[in-house]
Design a protein around this motif. Structure first.
Motif, mmCIF file in Angstrom:
data_model
loop_
_atom_site.group_PDB
_atom_site.id
_atom_site.type_symbol
_atom_site.label_atom_id
_atom_site.label_comp_id
_atom_site.label_asym_id
_atom_site.label_seq_id
_atom_site.Cartn_x
_atom_site.Cartn_y
_atom_site.Cartn_z
ATOM 1 N N THR B 154 0.868 -1.178 0.000
ATOM 2 C CA THR B 154 0.000 0.000 0.000
ATOM 3 C C THR B 154 0.898 1.220 0.000
ATOM 4 O OG1 THR B 154 -1.744 -1.118 1.208
ATOM 5 C CG2 THR B 154 -1.704 1.283 1.350
ATOM 6 N N ARG B 156 0.826 5.442 -0.574
ATOM 7 C CA ARG B 156 0.027 6.644 -0.795
ATOM 8 C C ARG B 156 0.842 7.879 -0.445
ATOM 9 N NH1 ARG B 156 -4.951 4.217 2.849
ATOM 10 N NH2 ARG B 156 -5.353 2.421 1.503
ATOM 11 N N ARG B 202 -8.913 9.994 -9.636
ATOM 12 C CA ARG B 202 -9.830 10.239 -8.522
ATOM 13 C C ARG B 202 -9.460 11.497 -7.750
ATOM 14 N NH1 ARG B 202 -14.297 8.617 -9.032
ATOM 15 N NH2 ARG B 202 -14.744 8.404 -6.839
ATOM 16 N N VAL B 203 -8.176 11.807 -7.723
ATOM 17 C CA VAL B 203 -7.704 12.885 -6.858
ATOM 18 C C VAL B 203 -7.913 14.240 -7.521
ATOM 19 C CG1 VAL B 203 -5.662 13.852 -5.736
ATOM 20 C CG2 VAL B 203 -6.005 11.357 -5.780
ATOM 21 N N THR B 215 -4.557 7.106 -9.237
ATOM 22 C CA THR B 215 -4.996 6.003 -8.389
ATOM 23 C C THR B 215 -4.788 4.727 -9.203
ATOM 24 O OG1 THR B 215 -6.713 7.489 -7.556
ATOM 25 C CG2 THR B 215 -6.956 5.130 -7.024
ATOM 26 N N THR B 231 -1.189 -1.067 -4.446
ATOM 27 C CA THR B 231 -2.161 0.018 -4.634
ATOM 28 C C THR B 231 -1.456 1.345 -4.427
ATOM 29 O OG1 THR B 231 -2.854 -0.034 -2.322
ATOM 30 C CG2 THR B 231 -4.113 -1.393 -3.836
ATOM 31 N N ASN B 232 -1.768 2.276 -5.298
ATOM 32 C CA ASN B 232 -1.173 3.618 -5.234
ATOM 33 C C ASN B 232 -2.259 4.676 -5.221
ATOM 34 O OD1 ASN B 232 2.019 3.970 -7.084
ATOM 35 N ND2 ASN B 232 1.491 2.804 -5.262
ATOM 36 N N SER B 233 -2.043 5.685 -4.394
ATOM 37 C CA SER B 233 -2.879 6.884 -4.483
ATOM 38 C C SER B 233 -1.988 8.102 -4.341
ATOM 39 C CB SER B 233 -3.945 6.894 -3.384
ATOM 40 O OG SER B 233 -4.586 8.171 -3.358
ATOM 41 N N GLN B 235 -2.859 10.799 -3.160
ATOM 42 C CA GLN B 235 -3.256 11.653 -2.033
ATOM 43 C C GLN B 235 -3.862 10.873 -0.863
ATOM 44 O OE1 GLN B 235 -6.984 13.841 -1.764
ATOM 45 N NE2 GLN B 235 -5.824 15.723 -1.823
ATOM 46 N N VAL B 237 -4.644 12.410 2.817
ATOM 47 C CA VAL B 237 -4.486 13.698 3.520
ATOM 48 C C VAL B 237 -3.866 13.558 4.904
ATOM 49 C CG1 VAL B 237 -6.347 14.848 2.284
ATOM 50 C CG2 VAL B 237 -6.860 13.590 4.392
ATOM 51 N N TYR B 238 -3.870 12.348 5.459
ATOM 52 C CA TYR B 238 -3.357 12.158 6.830
ATOM 53 C C TYR B 238 -1.851 11.895 6.844
ATOM 54 C CZ TYR B 238 -4.063 7.457 5.143
ATOM 55 O OH TYR B 238 -4.035 6.327 4.360
ATOM 56 N N ASP B 241 1.588 7.223 3.486
ATOM 57 C CA ASP B 241 1.126 5.939 4.006
ATOM 58 C C ASP B 241 1.761 4.833 3.171
ATOM 59 O OD1 ASP B 241 -0.244 3.823 5.051
ATOM 60 O OD2 ASP B 241 -2.238 4.644 4.708
ATOM 61 N N TYR C 149 -11.830 6.943 -3.135
ATOM 62 C CA TYR C 149 -10.779 6.677 -4.123
ATOM 63 C C TYR C 149 -10.585 5.172 -4.336
ATOM 64 C CZ TYR C 149 -8.993 11.494 -3.419
ATOM 65 O OH TYR C 149 -8.822 12.841 -3.347
ATOM 66 N N LEU C 150 -10.495 4.445 -3.232
ATOM 67 C CA LEU C 150 -9.958 3.083 -3.291
ATOM 68 C C LEU C 150 -10.511 2.271 -2.132
ATOM 69 C CD1 LEU C 150 -7.776 1.406 -4.786
ATOM 70 C CD2 LEU C 150 -6.101 2.373 -3.216
ATOM 71 N N GLN C 152 -10.007 -1.408 -0.201
ATOM 72 C CA GLN C 152 -9.101 -2.552 -0.088
ATOM 73 C C GLN C 152 -9.704 -3.577 0.874
ATOM 74 O OE1 GLN C 152 -5.052 0.191 -0.629
ATOM 75 N NE2 GLN C 152 -4.932 -1.654 0.630
ATOM 76 N N LEU C 227 -11.712 2.697 -7.539
ATOM 77 C CA LEU C 227 -11.189 1.348 -7.725
ATOM 78 C C LEU C 227 -11.313 0.567 -6.416
ATOM 79 C CD1 LEU C 227 -7.871 2.069 -9.691
ATOM 80 C CD2 LEU C 227 -10.181 1.656 -10.595
ATOM 81 N N LEU C 247 -10.314 4.402 1.267
ATOM 82 C CA LEU C 247 -9.577 5.661 1.200
ATOM 83 C C LEU C 247 -10.370 6.658 0.368
ATOM 84 C CD1 LEU C 247 -6.867 7.344 1.491
ATOM 85 C CD2 LEU C 247 -6.245 6.365 -0.733
ATOM 86 N N THR D 267 -7.519 10.782 9.447
ATOM 87 C CA THR D 267 -7.877 12.040 8.805
ATOM 88 C C THR D 267 -6.775 13.050 9.100
ATOM 89 O OG1 THR D 267 -8.989 13.064 10.674
ATOM 90 C CG2 THR D 267 -10.286 11.521 9.366
ATOM 91 N N GLU D 268 -6.980 14.267 8.657
ATOM 92 C CA GLU D 268 -6.002 15.310 8.942
ATOM 93 C C GLU D 268 -5.873 15.552 10.442
ATOM 94 O OE1 GLU D 268 -5.284 18.412 5.604
ATOM 95 O OE2 GLU D 268 -7.459 18.216 5.805
#
Lengths: 339, 339, 339, 339
Positions: B154, B156, B202-203, B215, B231-233, B235, B237-238, B241, C149-150, C152, C227, C247, D267-268
Motif C-alpha cells: 500500500t 500513498r 480520482r484525486v 490512483t 495500490t497507489n494513491s 493523495q 491527507v493524513y 502511508d 478513491y480506493l 481494499q 477502484l 480511502l 484524517t487530517e
C-alpha cells in the motif's frame, strides 16, 4: 559560523562520549576544543575518536583557558558541584549531568556560585527533550486535558546495573527515580508538596543486601491538588519501559514506548509487535542532541536555560523526601526536607 | 581516516541537498569535494550551506577531476543515463537516483557502460534501507513466514505533486509506483513475470487531462507462483502511508507507518494516535543515510553494491508492462516488454 | 408477545444450527416451530438441542403448514433456488444463505417467484451486520472520508476447507470471495462495472488438481470511478483475517480484526498481542443474530429487507465475471456476464 | 434438563435486571421462578419483562418457598448481610452483590451463617470473569511472567455517580476501589499485608463537601513481597478505563480496554481509534453471565464456588485499611484492621 560555542567536555565515560558525539557531529553550533578525564588515556582515545584537538588529565587547564566558552560536566556525581563552582568562577557556562549532588548543601553551594557569576547552568534531564514526553507536556499546557487529576509515570530499566554501581549510586530514589521526579514537575508545571514511598527488593537480593531497593512506588501530591504516582523497577526483560499518562477533566494524554521498527509478525504464536528500545541511549538519542542545542541557544541568545539549577535541585529534594517516607512508612511533606 | 570516499554531487535540487547533508554530516566515511548544478547559483548556495569546497555549473569539471572517486547523480531523470555513462568512462563510481531512464534503450546503454568500465553503480531505491521494509525482507528470507503466498503493498503520497511535475514524470507507474515495483522484487528475492494494471483519476481531474492517472491497482505474478498487489494513491491527507505485508504458509509479516511520536490522546472524540509522518524525506531519513553508507562500503571493500544496475532496470520494465496492461486491459507478460 | 414470527429451519448442518441457536435463544421476536433435514436424525437432534417442537425429514410439511410465517434456508446451495420458489409460492418469507445459486438462470427464477408472491427474501450476507464493516460503511455514507478513491478488502480463512468441500463449492470466487464481492457493493453503495482477476495455487496443490485456486487478487472498477481490490487466501495460520479499508479525499476508514481478548504479553520474545478470532462463527457471532433481527423487523413492519434478492444476485454476477477474467487474462465488463 | 437451578432474585434495580436478563435468557441452566422488590411495582415490571412467573414485595415468600434453590441478592448494600443469613438458614444458596457489608461484624455474621448451613455463597466480583483480567491471572499462574514484581491497576469511571449515591456509598475505597482490591488478590493469588492511601477531590468539589474523595492512589505490599498500586478516578470522559498490568522477572502481561468496534479513522486530525466502552454493564456483559454460570456449576457439582465469602471479606478489610491510611497519612498494616 564563527560564533560556534566552544566546549570542553569533562569526563570521557559513557555519557561523556554521548555528548562528545553529539557536540562534534550532530550539533552544528558547537565546537569541542578539549576533553578532560582523570584517566588521561580515556581522554586521549575519545579525543581521537571524535577529532577533538586537545586531550588532558587535568581539568584545571580547562577552567584557565580563554578558548573555552562552556563545559559539559560528565564526570562522577561527587565532582559535579565542585566543577559547577569552578566553571562559574571562571566565567564559563556549564551543562551538568544529573544529579547536581546527593546532598542539599552541595547543591546549594553550586547554585549560589552560578547565581553570583551570572553564567548559565543547565542540568542534563534529557527526558524533557524526548518528543513523547514533551508532546504530553505541551498538550497539558495547551489545556487539551483540562484540569489535571492524576499523573502516572511508569519507569523500568531493562536490567539492573552492576552491584558496584548500585553501591555508589545514592540509592534508587536519587539514582533512577530522580528522572521521574523531574518528570512530575515538568509535566504539570507545578511543584510537589507531599511524597509517600513504598519500596521492595524483588529483582536481586544482593541489591537489598547492599542497602538499596529495586522496586518502588511513590505517590506525590501537587500544590494544585492533583495526585501523581511513579512506579520503578530495575528490571523489565523486554526493554526500557518508560511511559507517562496525565488524566484530566477533558481526557488523558499518554505515550507508548519507542521501538526499533514497526514490523509486526502474525503467526500461530500470536501477533508479535516490536519490543521497546532496550537501552536508554537509543531511546533518548534525539533528546541528547536536543538538550545541547537548547543549551547553546540559551547561551547565544542570552536567555534562560530550559532546565535550570532549581530544576536540578527540586528532584533531589523529592528523592530525599521519598527516602524518609520509605524509612518511616509515612507521608512526608517536602517542607520537612527543604523549605 | 584518509580513505574517505571523495564525492561530487550532480544536482542541487531537493534530493541533491538531502544527499549533500548526509554525505557532509552523517556519513563519516565520505567527503564531498564538489557540487554541480546547471543553475550555478543553486550549486553555490548548497556548497555554502554544507561547507563544500567547490561549486560549479559544469559537470565536465567533475568527470575530468582526479580528486573525485564517486558521483551522486541527483539531476533530472533525462540526464541520468548520460551521467552514468560519463562517470563510468571517467572511472568514477556512480550513485544514481531512480529511475535510470524512462526507456529501456537508455537504461541498457548506461548499464553496458558500467559493465565495461568495471566501476560501481548503485541505484537510489532508498526504501530498501528503511528498517521496516528491510525487517520484513529479512523475516521472509529467514523463512519466518514459510512459503510466500501473497505480497500486499500500500503506497500513498500525502498530496499530489504539482501538475508541472506530473507532466514530465513519465506517469504514475514510472514515477511513483516504481518504488513499489522495486519493493516487490526486494521483499521476495524473486522476479515478477506478469503484470495486470488498473488505473483511475480520482484525486484531481487535471491529472487525467494531462494524460496520467492518480490512483492505481497493479497485480503481479511472481516466478515462484506467488501473487502480489500494489495500490497507489497520489493523495492521503493524513500523511505518507506506506505499508507492506507478506503472507505465507507460516503467517504474515507487515509494518505500520512511522509517526513523529507515540503520544496518544483520549478524549470524548476518540482515542487519537499520531498520524504517519507526512513527508517522505522524514519517513526515510535513516534510509537515505544508510544507502550511502552501503554504497561507500561496497566501494571500499570492492564488493557488489546492494542495489545493482539491474535492480534499477527491472522496475522500469515492470512500469512499462503496467502501462501496457492498463492501456490494453489485459494481463501482460514481462517478456513482452523485455526478454 | 404473540406476534413472534414463526420460523421453520431447513437444513440442520453447521449453519442451520447457528441460526437455530440464535432464533431460539437470542432473538426474542422469533419462535422456531419446526426444523427439517433430509437426514431425519440430524433434524431430530437439533430439535432436541434447542427445544424445537417439530422435526422432519420432509420439507413439504413446512411449505404446507399454516403455522409457519418464514423459513430459514440453510440447506446445500443447489437447493436454495428451489426452496426460495416454494416458500414464495406458499406465501412464506424466506431467509436464505448465500449464494442463491451458482448460475444466473437459477438465481433469476428464484427472484421472479419472490417478486410475484410479494413475500420477503433476505440473503444471509452476515458480514453486513458486523459492527466493524457496518461502522466503515456508515462512516463512508456520512461523508467522513469524502469522495471515495480506493477500497481494499483483505480476506483470509484460517485454513483451507476439506477437498471434498472445495470440489462442490463452485470455486473460490463463488464460494469464498462472494462475501467480498458483496462487501464491495455494501461499502460504497455503488455497483461494480469491471473486474480483473488473478489467481494462484499456493496453499495446497490438491486444490489446483481439483481445478480451483486458493489465492486470488481481484481488482474492481466502480460505476463512480473508484477502484477496489480484493485479496483472498484460503489459509492464514494465525486466524481468520478479514479487514477492510476505504480511502477517500478526506482520509481513510478501516478496521482491525476482532480478538478473543485484549491481553498483551511483553517478554524477551517481543510484545505479543492476541491473534484474530480463528473461526468465522466466532468472529460474526453478533452479526448472525443481528441479520435475523433485521429480517424479522422487516417482516413485522412490512418494510424492505436490508439484504435483498438483488444483493444476492449481484455478487454471483461478479464472481462469474471474475472467473471469466481469470481464465482469459483480461479485464471483463460486468455487462458481458449480465445486462 | 429438569435439573435447572431455580432462582429467586431479590432486588429489581439496575443490577437485579442485569442478572434477571442473564438468568432468563443467556444462562441455560437457570430458571428464575420469582423476583422480589420492596417496591412491588418494580418487581412486577421486571417479572413481566423477562417472563418471570412470580413477583412479590415480600422477601419472606422466597425464603419459605420450597421451589427455590438459590437467591441472587441484588438489593441495597445494608440488606446483603441479613439476606445472606436468611438464605443460609433456609438452606438456599446465595449469590450476593458486592460488598457483603460496609463493616466487618456484619460481614462476619453472614459468613458464619453460611459456614453453619453448608450452603454456597458466591460474591459478585464480576471482573474476575472478564476475559482480559482472567487471561492475565491465568498467565501469571502459568508462570509466564516469572516471579511477580509489581501490579498496576488503573480504574476510572466514565463519570461520577449522583451525589445522593456518593453519600450512601461508604466512600470511594468501599464503593469503587473495592473491585480493585479484589483484583489485587485475584491477579497474584496472594494476600495484601500493608496499604498506603492518598486521595484528593479533583472531579467535583461537591464530592469533597460530602466527605468523600474522587481521585485516589493506593499502594499495597503483598505477603510475597511484591508491590502493587491502584489508581482510581471517578471521571474519565472518554469512557470506562480499566486496565491492569503485572510485571515480573520474565516480563509483563497487561490488557487494553474493550471497545465497541475496531474501526479506525485516519484524517487530517489524526488516527482515531475507538474509545473504551463507556458503561461497565457493556464492558462486563460476558462476565456477568459467566459468573452466574460458574455459581450454578458449583451448585450442581457441589464444589467450591469461584468467589468465596472470604473473597468478599478481604477487600472490605483492605478498603477499611485504606481509609485509615488516608486519614492518618501513614502505611497501615492489614492486621491493624483485622487479624
Amino acid at each position: 559560523m564563527d560564533q560556534k560555542v566552544r566546549f570542553a567536555i569533562i569526563g570521557a565515560g559513557r555519557i561523556g562520549q554521548v555528548h562528545a558525539e553529539n557536540l562534534t557531529r550532530h550539533v552544528q553550533e558547537a565546537k569541542v576544543v578539549a576533553i578532560v578525564d582523570v584517566i588521561h588515556d580515556a581522554a586521549k582515545q575519545t579525543a581521537q575518536r571524535f577529532g577533538i584537538a586537545h586531550a588532558s588529565g587535568d581539568p584545571e587547564e580547562i577552567f584557565s583557558s580563554r578558548e573555552i566558552d562552556a563545559v559539559a560536566i560528565c564526570s562522577s556525581t561527587e565532582t559535579h558541584s565542585e566543577y559547577i563552582i569552578r566553571a562559574a568562577r571562571a566565567g564559563k557556562h556549564a551543562f551538568c549531568e544529573k544529579p547536581i549532588a546527593l546532598d542539599l548543601p552541595a547543591v546549594d553551594a553550586a547554585l549560589a556560585a552560578v547565581k553570583e557569576s551570572g553564567t548559565k547552568l543547565q542540568i542534563g534531564f534529557n527526558r524533557r527533550f524526548d518528543p513523547n514526553f514533551r508532546g504530553i507536556r505541551d498538550a497539558v499546557r495547551r489545556g487539551e486535558i483540562g484540569s489535571p487529576y492524576l499523573v502516572q509515570i511508569t519507569s523500568r530499566d531493562p536490567e539492573a546495573p552492576p552491584l558496584s554501581y548500585v553501591k555508589g549510586s545514592g540509592g534508587l530514589f536519587l539514582d533512577m527515580m530522580i528522572h521521574d521526579f523531574d518528570m512530575t514537575r515538568f509535566l504539570l508545571d507545578d511543584e510537589v508538596e507531599e511524597v509517600s514511598a513504598t519500596g521492595a527488593v524483588r529483582v536481586d537480593p544482593a541489591i537489598g543486601e547492599a542497602g538499596d531497593i529495586d522496586t518502588a512506588v511513590v505517590t506525590v501530591r501537587y500544590r494544585c491538588g492533583a495526585l501523581g504516582v511513579i512506579t520503578n523497577s530495575r528490571q523489565a526483560v523486554y526493554g526500557g519501559d518508560q511511559r507517562v499518562e496525565v488524566l484530566g477533566s477533558l481526557g488523558s494524554v499518554s505515550c507508548e514506548n519507542n521501538t526499533p521498527d514497526r514490523v509486526i509478525r502474525q503467526t500461530e504464536m500470536g501477533v508479535i509487535h516490536p519490543k521497546p528500545l532496550y537501552f536508554f541511549l537509543e531511546r533518548y538519542q534525539v533528546a541528547y542532541a536536543d538538550e545541547l542545542r537548547s543549551f547553546i541557544q540559551a547561551i547565544r541568545d542570552d536567555t534562560e536555560v530550559e532546565v535550570t539549577g532549581n530544576d536540578g535541585r527540586a528532584p533531589v529534594v523529592l528523592a530525599l523526601a521519598a527516602g524518609l517516607s520509605f524509612r518511616e512508612k509515612r507521608a512526608v511533606s517536602v517542607s520537612e526536607v527543604s523549605d
